[in-house]
Design a protein around this motif. Structure first.
Motif, mmCIF file in Angstrom:
data_model
loop_
_atom_site.group_PDB
_atom_site.id
_atom_site.type_symbol
_atom_site.label_atom_id
_atom_site.label_comp_id
_atom_site.label_asym_id
_atom_site.label_seq_id
_atom_site.Cartn_x
_atom_site.Cartn_y
_atom_site.Cartn_z
ATOM 1 N N VAL A 14 2.234 0.944 -7.962
ATOM 2 C CA VAL A 14 2.723 2.079 -8.759
ATOM 3 C C VAL A 14 4.173 1.834 -9.198
ATOM 4 O O VAL A 14 4.536 2.071 -10.365
ATOM 5 N N GLU A 33 12.471 -3.109 -3.614
ATOM 6 C CA GLU A 33 11.363 -3.237 -2.658
ATOM 7 C C GLU A 33 11.936 -3.620 -1.293
ATOM 8 O O GLU A 33 12.674 -4.601 -1.176
ATOM 9 N N GLN A 107 -5.300 -4.928 -5.304
ATOM 10 C CA GLN A 107 -4.084 -4.331 -5.842
ATOM 11 C C GLN A 107 -2.898 -5.290 -5.895
ATOM 12 O O GLN A 107 -2.049 -5.174 -6.779
ATOM 13 N N VAL A 132 15.839 1.359 0.334
ATOM 14 C CA VAL A 132 16.646 2.546 0.024
ATOM 15 C C VAL A 132 16.819 3.367 1.290
ATOM 16 O O VAL A 132 15.846 3.656 2.000
ATOM 17 N N ASP A 293 1.361 6.980 -3.893
ATOM 18 C CA ASP A 293 1.137 7.464 -2.524
ATOM 19 C C ASP A 293 2.318 8.280 -1.988
ATOM 20 O O ASP A 293 2.139 9.068 -1.059
HETATM 21 C C1 LIG Z 1 -5.595 -0.273 4.801
HETATM 22 C C2 LIG Z 1 -5.642 0.468 3.502
HETATM 23 C C3 LIG Z 1 -6.798 0.403 2.717
HETATM 24 C C4 LIG Z 1 -6.859 1.076 1.516
HETATM 25 N N1 LIG Z 1 -8.006 1.024 0.797
HETATM 26 C C5 LIG Z 1 -8.080 1.688 -0.360
HETATM 27 C C6 LIG Z 1 -9.251 1.663 -1.153
HETATM 28 O O1 LIG Z 1 -10.243 1.018 -0.790
HETATM 29 N N2 LIG Z 1 -9.283 2.370 -2.315
HETATM 30 C C7 LIG Z 1 -8.189 3.102 -2.745
HETATM 31 O O2 LIG Z 1 -8.216 3.747 -3.820
HETATM 32 N N3 LIG Z 1 -7.065 3.146 -2.016
HETATM 33 C C8 LIG Z 1 -6.988 2.457 -0.850
HETATM 34 N N4 LIG Z 1 -5.850 2.517 -0.151
HETATM 35 C C9 LIG Z 1 -4.724 3.240 -0.709
HETATM 36 C C10 LIG Z 1 -3.986 2.380 -1.736
HETATM 37 O O3 LIG Z 1 -3.702 1.151 -1.126
HETATM 38 C C11 LIG Z 1 -2.737 3.120 -2.206
HETATM 39 O O4 LIG Z 1 -3.173 4.247 -2.965
HETATM 40 C C12 LIG Z 1 -1.796 2.253 -3.028
HETATM 41 O O5 LIG Z 1 -1.257 1.217 -2.273
HETATM 42 C C13 LIG Z 1 -0.652 3.118 -3.576
HETATM 43 O O6 LIG Z 1 0.285 2.309 -4.233
HETATM 44 P P1 LIG Z 1 1.812 2.703 -4.187
HETATM 45 O O7 LIG Z 1 2.487 1.685 -5.055
HETATM 46 O O8 LIG Z 1 1.987 4.149 -4.471
HETATM 47 O O9 LIG Z 1 2.250 2.528 -2.666
HETATM 48 P P2 LIG Z 1 2.303 1.184 -1.747
HETATM 49 O O10 LIG Z 1 1.283 0.211 -2.199
HETATM 50 O O11 LIG Z 1 2.279 1.679 -0.364
HETATM 51 O O12 LIG Z 1 3.717 0.590 -2.119
HETATM 52 C C14 LIG Z 1 4.925 1.191 -1.691
HETATM 53 C C15 LIG Z 1 5.987 0.117 -1.590
HETATM 54 O O13 LIG Z 1 7.232 0.735 -1.289
HETATM 55 C C16 LIG Z 1 7.926 -0.063 -0.370
HETATM 56 N N5 LIG Z 1 8.913 0.784 0.319
HETATM 57 C C17 LIG Z 1 8.687 1.659 1.315
HETATM 58 N N6 LIG Z 1 9.839 2.250 1.683
HETATM 59 C C18 LIG Z 1 10.822 1.722 0.900
HETATM 60 C C19 LIG Z 1 12.217 1.931 0.804
HETATM 61 N N7 LIG Z 1 12.860 2.815 1.606
HETATM 62 N N8 LIG Z 1 12.917 1.220 -0.109
HETATM 63 C C20 LIG Z 1 12.306 0.324 -0.935
HETATM 64 N N9 LIG Z 1 10.965 0.091 -0.853
HETATM 65 C C21 LIG Z 1 10.238 0.786 0.025
HETATM 66 C C22 LIG Z 1 6.843 -0.619 0.537
HETATM 67 O O14 LIG Z 1 7.266 -1.783 1.202
HETATM 68 C C23 LIG Z 1 5.710 -0.865 -0.444
HETATM 69 O O15 LIG Z 1 5.729 -2.182 -0.966
HETATM 70 C C24 LIG Z 1 -5.753 1.847 1.065
HETATM 71 C C25 LIG Z 1 -4.603 1.918 1.835
HETATM 72 C C26 LIG Z 1 -4.536 1.239 3.046
HETATM 73 C C27 LIG Z 1 -3.289 1.350 3.870
#
Ligand SMILES: Cc1cc2nc3c(=O)[nH]c(=O)nc-3n(C[C@H](O)[C@H](O)[C@H](O)COP(=O)(O)OP(=O)(O)OC[C@H]3O[C@@H](n4cnc5c(N)ncnc54)[C@H](O)[C@@H]3O)c2cc1C
Length: 404
Positions: A14, A33, A107, A132, A293
């Protein structure tokens, strides 16, 4: 006028798509990140037609399809009788979208492709190993404190997009409640090289209804593009982690789908995780916004969580673009929450909870009713289209546009 800078927190899918969409709208962008490299653990894999349209809009679709699997159909099976109940065909959406199929792509591949594209923009600063830790806002911008491999530093931006995942530091710094609940059962994920399509004739995405042990079964490309299958099962609350993760348990679960008569399944990966249904009470505090998320989480049945996060990314970039001069009082900024929060509650939360209930239903009468309804829906083109418009989030996109 000086160029406005968007600070994106989180280099997950995202965050990367938000950064790219902002760069393409003329903003300077800093992407932060916390980790030192891209997270490659197996997580979301299903990308729906509405999201494929958005991935195309940021110029990533060709590469994205190339590293994934195109899946036109998806199935519901009755696991107790090993019977195909309903097969849905995305092709009924051919007049609604240029992408009448889903793409099964891990992903982290979207992150890799997005980062490569971001590198083409001169005003984009991508920093890994930069966590952050604090935020301060005033009338003119946001100051973000970071810590990491490069030491401590403060950065200044016009707006912040908090895309830092379910445990979001940004959300916590803003004191925004993450409303909802955690499912009591954990979810077990098993990856195997066994070819379920060949063995049982199922589609690349299949949902298995079972009153005792429902399941999701889907094929992904893998980094080697050779293909592999992932199965997801509920893990009962009263069984300990070691037992749930044991070889014997993994073999037992997979043998319930296709009995190999004593031969072992080749296991490539296994994982056990907690699943939540939660939505942030607010998606914005002045100049800081939440996406992905960080703002909503849900169970994976239906593959909607990440899709909704990518929709947030595009909406947020467009919202920033429509806010002239970076004025935090601009009314258009409130539209982001009105659209994205409403759609998450009405589509993603509602659908994922209903999907789980349909698969795990114990009452025989209700169970037969659900399965019958699915069969009838798939057999009728008009009903099938309506069903797929909803599951693919095309309907949610149309509804979002109508929210002023
Ligand atoms: C084990 C598992 C299985 C999953 N399986 C599915 C599935 O089958 N189908 C589905 O739809 N969804 C699934 N999901 C959910 C899906 O992975 C998430 O919806 C998706 O990763 C969301 O993307 P995002 O970029 O919002 O968050 P994330 O992918 O969690 O990315 C957030 C990023 O922010 C970084 N971050 C955190 N804190 C800080 C900070 N303070 N400063 C800088 N960076 C930071 C993290 O290191 C991470 O890289 C699963 C999740 C997990 C945990």
């Amino acid at each position: 006028m000086t160029q406005q800078r968007i600070i994106v927190v989180g280099g997950g899918p995202v965050g990367v798509v938000t950064a790219l969409a902002c760069a393409q709208r003329g903003f300077a962008v800093t992407l932060l990140e916390a980790q030192t490299e891209v997270d490659r653990s197996p997580r979301a894999a299903t990308t729906h037609p509405s999201t494929l349209e958005m991935i195309a809009s940021v110029g990533l679709i060709d590469e994205f399809v190339k590293v994934g699997l195109v899946a036109r159909y998806f199935d519901f099976w009755d696991q107790t009788s090993h019977r195909l109940v309903a097969r849905f065909d995305h092709d009924v959406l051919r007049d609604d979208t240029p992408y009448p199929f889903v793409v099964q792509t891990e992903q982290h591949k979207l992150v890799d492709i997005g980062l490569r594209k971001l590198a083409q923009y001169p005003d984009v600063d991508v920093r890994f190993g930069a966590a952050v830790t604090a935020l301060e806002q005033d009338d003119h911008g946001v100051t973000v404190s970071i810590e990491g491999s490069g030491g401590a530093e403060k950065l200044r931006g016009t707006f912040v997009a908090g895309a830092d995942g379910g445990r979001s530091t940004v959300r916590k710094l803003l004191n925004i409640e993450f409303e909802g609940y955690t499912w009591p059962e954990r979810f077990l994920v098993l990856t195997t090289s066994f070819d379920f399509e060949k063995a049982m004739g199922c589609s690349f995405r299949s949902y298995l209804a079972d009153p005792v042990e429902w399941g999701n079964l889907f094929k992904i490309a893998g980094d080697d593009l050779k293909g592999r299958w992932r199965a997801v099962f509920p893990a009962p609350v009263d069984v300990d982690d070691d037992t749930v993760m044991s070889d014997a348990e993994a073999q037992r679960r997979l043998n319930r789908i296709v009995d190999l008569g004593g031969a072992p399944y080749e296991l490539l990966h296994r994982n056990l995780y907690r699943v939540h249904q939660r939505v942030a009470a607010s998606f914005r505090e002045h100049r800081v916004f939440l996406a992905g998320d960080a703002s909503h989480v849900n169970n994976p049945i239906g593959g909607l969580g990440l899709n909704c996060g990518i929709h947030d990314a595009l909406e947020l970039a467009q919202t920033f673009a429509e806010c002239a001069n970076g004025d935090a009082r601009a009314p258009v900024l409130d539209r982001y929450e009105r659209r994205r929060r409403t759609l998450n509650v009405e589509f993603v939360q509602q659908q994922t909870v209903a999907n789980k209930k349909r698969l795990e239903e114990k009452d025989p009468e209700q169970r037969a009713k659900h399965l019958d309804e699915l069969a009838q829906t798939a057999a009728d083109t008009v009903r099938q289209r309506a069903f797929l418009m909803r599951t693919s989030l095309l309907q949610s996109v149309a509804q979002g546009r109508s929210i002023a």
